[in-house]
Write a protein that holds these residues in place. Structure first.
Motif, PDB file in Angstrom:
ATOM      1  N   VAL A   1     -36.191 -82.550 -46.091  1.00  0.00           N
ATOM      2  CA  VAL A   1     -36.965 -82.999 -44.933  1.00  0.00           C
ATOM      3  C   VAL A   1     -36.865 -81.985 -43.799  1.00  0.00           C
ATOM      4  N   TYR A   2     -37.830 -82.042 -42.929  1.00  0.00           N
ATOM      5  CA  TYR A   2     -37.942 -81.170 -41.756  1.00  0.00           C
ATOM      6  C   TYR A   2     -36.545 -80.955 -41.133  1.00  0.00           C
ATOM      7  N   HIS A   3     -36.093 -79.691 -41.147  1.00  0.00           N
ATOM      8  CA  HIS A   3     -34.686 -79.372 -40.881  1.00  0.00           C
ATOM      9  C   HIS A   3     -34.183 -79.671 -39.465  1.00  0.00           C
ATOM     10  N   PRO A   4     -35.038 -79.632 -38.400  1.00  0.00           N
ATOM     11  CA  PRO A   4     -34.468 -79.936 -37.078  1.00  0.00           C
ATOM     12  C   PRO A   4     -33.874 -81.349 -36.946  1.00  0.00           C
ATOM     13  N   PHE A   5     -34.244 -82.250 -37.856  1.00  0.00           N
ATOM     14  CA  PHE A   5     -33.608 -83.582 -37.806  1.00  0.00           C
ATOM     15  C   PHE A   5     -32.097 -83.434 -37.989  1.00  0.00           C
ATOM     16  N   ARG A   6     -31.746 -82.702 -39.055  1.00  0.00           N
ATOM     17  CA  ARG A   6     -30.322 -82.506 -39.348  1.00  0.00           C
ATOM     18  C   ARG A   6     -29.649 -81.763 -38.190  1.00  0.00           C
TER      19      ARG A   6
ATOM     20  N   VAL B   1     -44.131 -71.291 -40.946  1.00  0.00           N
ATOM     21  CA  VAL B   1     -44.173 -72.159 -39.744  1.00  0.00           C
ATOM     22  C   VAL B   1     -45.491 -72.948 -39.612  1.00  0.00           C
ATOM     23  N   ALA B   2     -45.380 -74.200 -39.133  1.00  0.00           N
ATOM     24  CA  ALA B   2     -46.514 -75.121 -39.241  1.00  0.00           C
ATOM     25  C   ALA B   2     -47.491 -75.070 -38.073  1.00  0.00           C
ATOM     26  N   ASP B   3     -48.226 -73.967 -37.967  1.00  0.00           N
ATOM     27  CA  ASP B   3     -49.459 -74.040 -37.180  1.00  0.00           C
ATOM     28  C   ASP B   3     -50.567 -73.373 -37.975  1.00  0.00           C
TER      29      ASP B   3
ATOM     30  N   PRO C   1     -42.414 -83.799 -24.263  1.00  0.00           N
ATOM     31  CA  PRO C   1     -42.962 -82.469 -24.542  1.00  0.00           C
ATOM     32  C   PRO C   1     -43.184 -82.224 -26.038  1.00  0.00           C
ATOM     33  N   GLY C   2     -42.177 -82.507 -26.845  1.00  0.00           N
ATOM     34  CA  GLY C   2     -42.305 -82.252 -28.280  1.00  0.00           C
ATOM     35  C   GLY C   2     -41.782 -83.437 -29.068  1.00  0.00           C
ATOM     36  N   VAL C   3     -42.183 -83.494 -30.317  1.00  0.00           N
ATOM     37  CA  VAL C   3     -41.744 -84.600 -31.164  1.00  0.00           C
ATOM     38  C   VAL C   3     -40.240 -84.518 -31.443  1.00  0.00           C
ATOM     39  N   VAL C   4     -39.751 -83.304 -31.692  1.00  0.00           N
ATOM     40  CA  VAL C   4     -38.309 -83.167 -31.954  1.00  0.00           C
ATOM     41  C   VAL C   4     -37.511 -83.572 -30.721  1.00  0.00           C
ATOM     42  N   CYS C   5     -38.047 -83.226 -29.584  1.00  0.00           N
ATOM     43  CA  CYS C   5     -37.414 -83.620 -28.322  1.00  0.00           C
ATOM     44  C   CYS C   5     -37.373 -85.161 -28.222  1.00  0.00           C
TER      45      CYS C   5
ATOM     46  N   ALA D   1     -47.530 -81.433 -25.739  1.00  0.00           N
ATOM     47  CA  ALA D   1     -48.031 -82.681 -25.138  1.00  0.00           C
ATOM     48  C   ALA D   1     -47.932 -83.816 -26.149  1.00  0.00           C
ATOM     49  N   SER D   2     -46.707 -84.194 -26.513  1.00  0.00           N
ATOM     50  CA  SER D   2     -46.518 -85.215 -27.542  1.00  0.00           C
ATOM     51  C   SER D   2     -46.432 -86.611 -26.914  1.00  0.00           C
ATOM     52  N   ILE D   3     -46.362 -87.611 -27.783  1.00  0.00           N
ATOM     53  CA  ILE D   3     -46.491 -88.987 -27.306  1.00  0.00           C
ATOM     54  C   ILE D   3     -45.417 -89.872 -27.938  1.00  0.00           C
TER      55      ILE D   3
ATOM     56  N   GLU E   1     -44.350 -89.205 -36.848  1.00  0.00           N
ATOM     57  CA  GLU E   1     -45.662 -89.268 -37.514  1.00  0.00           C
ATOM     58  C   GLU E   1     -46.578 -88.147 -37.024  1.00  0.00           C
ATOM     59  N   ILE E   2     -45.979 -86.994 -36.794  1.00  0.00           N
ATOM     60  CA  ILE E   2     -46.732 -85.859 -36.264  1.00  0.00           C
ATOM     61  C   ILE E   2     -47.831 -85.405 -37.229  1.00  0.00           C
ATOM     62  N   HIS E   3     -47.631 -85.652 -38.537  1.00  0.00           N
ATOM     63  CA  HIS E   3     -48.638 -85.216 -39.521  1.00  0.00           C
ATOM     64  C   HIS E   3     -49.610 -86.334 -39.895  1.00  0.00           C
ATOM     65  N   SER E   4     -49.614 -87.407 -39.123  1.00  0.00           N
ATOM     66  CA  SER E   4     -50.353 -88.599 -39.564  1.00  0.00           C
ATOM     67  C   SER E   4     -51.860 -88.402 -39.674  1.00  0.00           C
TER      68      SER E   4
ATOM     69  N   LEU F   1     -37.401 -91.282 -39.885  1.00  0.00           N
ATOM     70  CA  LEU F   1     -38.413 -91.317 -40.935  1.00  0.00           C
ATOM     71  C   LEU F   1     -39.422 -90.208 -40.666  1.00  0.00           C
ATOM     72  N   CYS F   2     -39.837 -89.522 -41.696  1.00  0.00           N
ATOM     73  CA  CYS F   2     -40.852 -88.481 -41.541  1.00  0.00           C
ATOM     74  C   CYS F   2     -42.057 -88.951 -42.353  1.00  0.00           C
ATOM     75  N   SER F   3     -43.091 -89.406 -41.662  1.00  0.00           N
ATOM     76  CA  SER F   3     -44.197 -90.071 -42.340  1.00  0.00           C
ATOM     77  C   SER F   3     -45.533 -89.675 -41.714  1.00  0.00           C
TER      78      SER F   3
ATOM     79  N   SER G   1     -50.560 -81.912 -31.600  1.00  0.00           N
ATOM     80  CA  SER G   1     -50.231 -80.515 -31.893  1.00  0.00           C
ATOM     81  C   SER G   1     -50.630 -80.052 -33.288  1.00  0.00           C
ATOM     82  N   LYS G   2     -50.327 -80.845 -34.334  1.00  0.00           N
ATOM     83  CA  LYS G   2     -50.714 -80.423 -35.688  1.00  0.00           C
ATOM     84  C   LYS G   2     -52.203 -80.695 -35.895  1.00  0.00           C
ATOM     85  N   THR G   3     -52.650 -81.867 -35.463  1.00  0.00           N
ATOM     86  CA  THR G   3     -54.031 -82.294 -35.721  1.00  0.00           C
ATOM     87  C   THR G   3     -55.044 -81.284 -35.195  1.00  0.00           C
TER      88      THR G   3
HETATM   89  C1  LIG Z   1     -42.229 -83.417 -39.235  1.00  0.00           C
HETATM   90  C2  LIG Z   1     -42.297 -82.569 -38.002  1.00  0.00           C
HETATM   91  N1  LIG Z   1     -41.842 -83.051 -36.843  1.00  0.00           N
HETATM   92  C3  LIG Z   1     -41.884 -82.314 -35.709  1.00  0.00           C
HETATM   93  C4  LIG Z   1     -42.408 -81.040 -35.714  1.00  0.00           C
HETATM   94  C5  LIG Z   1     -42.401 -80.229 -34.460  1.00  0.00           C
HETATM   95  O1  LIG Z   1     -42.798 -80.989 -33.425  1.00  0.00           O
HETATM   96  P1  LIG Z   1     -42.672 -80.456 -31.930  1.00  0.00           P
HETATM   97  O2  LIG Z   1     -43.088 -79.036 -31.928  1.00  0.00           O
HETATM   98  O3  LIG Z   1     -43.603 -81.349 -31.190  1.00  0.00           O
HETATM   99  O4  LIG Z   1     -41.262 -80.669 -31.544  1.00  0.00           O
HETATM  100  C6  LIG Z   1     -42.874 -80.492 -36.906  1.00  0.00           C
HETATM  101  C7  LIG Z   1     -43.400 -79.128 -36.933  1.00  0.00           C
HETATM  102  O5  LIG Z   1     -43.592 -78.536 -37.936  1.00  0.00           O
HETATM  103  C8  LIG Z   1     -42.826 -81.277 -38.071  1.00  0.00           C
HETATM  104  O6  LIG Z   1     -43.279 -80.817 -39.232  1.00  0.00           O
END
Ligand SMILES: Cc1ncc(COP(=O)(O)O)c(C=O)c1O
Length: 399
Positions: free
Chosen positions: A120-125, A36-38, A94-98, A243-245, A200-203, A166-168, A233-235
């Motif tokens: 690619v990041y699975h929550p997209f699918r 998990v990505a933290d 709240p979140g990027v996926v949201c 607190a996403s934008i 662009e959460i990983h930008s 796009l995941c960039s 959040s990642k940075t």
């Molecule tokens: C590409 C990507 N987008 C979104 C997220 C999660 O974003 P959030 O927790 O803001 O929904 C992650 C988390 O690993 C991610 O890697």
């Protein structure tokens, strides 16, 4: 201030998914958590201080973002990536996926095609399927052991898609797309009238002085036909503060995104601690950020070198961006050993005692790969290599 990223930090018992969630996710609590990505590092001191100061006031009522809330983010984007974000383009989610989910709800209808670029990041699918939209795959392709954009697949997919997620930079391949690549994507989407939802959460997590190009910056069409999602959040390691934008230059698109988030779902209020953390992070987190990047670069070099020397059949796909790159384990899944994806994961969990994300989580293209999290103390990676080397010696074919 000098930050000590080597300093051990016990995260157990802090309600954290990465450590406290091991038993639930992997069926074993005593494995090394490299999933998990933290990151396992404390957030920047100014962030911790801002939260503590705000926590000291004992009323935690509805928050409000003032007129100047986005100033530090706007300045950050300008300074780091040369993007002239206007304050009025920005809003809270709240979140990027949201934000991705809200964009799909706002701009696509059930049955519409939505393109993704697996692995690619699975929550997209998941969110495409959950909303009754149709996944259109435009898989990345392996060229000389590096994942590259397949523009022909994108062009084909665009003909039956209403939107592209796009995941960039790209999770999990660690690819940082060039301006030329992003321009080609924009041209394909323009030709086919495809809206771009750009995660662009990983930008900010780009290494060795490379530069991220925000998709909306590549040309006028991209600016007017995209929804960009970013976050501290990642940075700054504050994912738990939500607190996403959203950044939407086109006023009509922006009104609809804001309507989905603020009006329809009523989730535009936010969390008081996320608010103070985000503001402090972008305004005062630079010193920590620079040191953190150097530390992760050291981790990448360390793992790469040690695997080459000690376990050459497992290879690190050196990332240009993101601290969650792929391990190429195809010598274990292919060839004489021929492990299945499940067997590979069982080998890592049972014999190596390390928990990583299965490559197949990100799509069939991830078969033979695992995603490893390098946002951790070097000692954890040293332990991982030690365990892997030892477990590998016991495999039927010796390394
Ligand atoms: C590409 C990507 N987008 C979104 C997220 C999660 O974003 P959030 O927790 O803001 O929904 C992650 C988390 O690993 C991610 O890697």
């Amino acid at each position: 201030m000098i930050y000590d990223f080597d300093k051990p930090l016990n995260r157990l018992g802090t309600d954290c998914e990465k450590w406290d969630g091991l038993q639930k996710r992997f069926g074993a609590a005593d494995v090394l958590p490299l999933w998990v990505a933290d990151m396992d590092f404390p957030s920047p001191e100014p962030v911790v201080r801002a939260i503590a100061e705000r926590a000291a006031h004992p009323v935690y009522g509805y928050p409000m973002r003032g007129e100047d809330y986005y100033d530090s983010f706007v300045a950050w984007e300008k300074k780091h990536w040369g993007w002239d974000v206007k304050r009025e383009w920005c809003n809270y989610v709240p979140g990027v996926v949201c934000g991705v989910a809200a964009s799909l709800m706002g701009f696509t209808a059930p049955g519409d095609g939505v393109m993704i670029m697996p692995p690619v990041y699975h929550p997209f699918r998941n969110t495409i399927n959950a909303q009754g939209r149709r996944v259109v795959n435009a898989p990345m392709k392996l060229v000389n052991d590096r994942f590259e954009i397949d523009f022909e697949a994108l062009e084909r997919g665009a003909k039956e898609a209403r939107a592209l997620i796009l995941c960039s930079p790209h999770n999990p391949t660690g690819r940082l797309f060039s301006r030329e690549e992003l321009t080609k994507i924009a041209e394909i989407c323009e030709r086919n009238d495809v809206l771009v939802i750009s995660d662009e959460i990983h930008s900010d997590l780009v290494f060795w002085g490379k530069k991220h190009t925000p998709f909306a910056m590549v040309n006028d069409w991209a600016r007017e036909h995209s929804i960009t999602l970013m976050a501290p959040s990642k940075t700054f390691n504050v994912a738990g503060l939500v607190a996403s934008i959203t950044i939407v230059p086109n006023a009509k698109l922006r009104a609809q995104v804001d309507h989905m988030i603020g009006g329809w779902m009523h989730i535009g209020g936010g969390n008081i601690f996320g608010l103070v953390a985000a503001r402090a992070a972008y305004a005062e987190g630079e010193e920590w950020y620079r040191q953190m990047l150097r530390y992760i670069e050291g981790n990448i070099d360390y793992l790469d070198e040690q695997l080459k020397k000690r376990v050459p059949q497992v290879r690190l796909m050196r990332p240009e961006a993101t601290y969650i790159p792929l391990l190429d384990c195809r010598e274990l899944t292919g060839g004489a050993l021929g492990m299945t994806a499940d067997e590979l994961q069982q080998f890592m969990l049972g014999s190596v005692r390390a928990a990583m994300n299965e490559g197949t989580l990100f799509g069939a293209e991830g078969e033979g790969f695992l995603r490893i999290n390098l946002g951790t103390q070097r000692a954890n990676l040293e332990e991982f290599v030690r365990r892997l080397e030892k477990a590998a010696e016991k495999l039927p074919i010796r390394f």
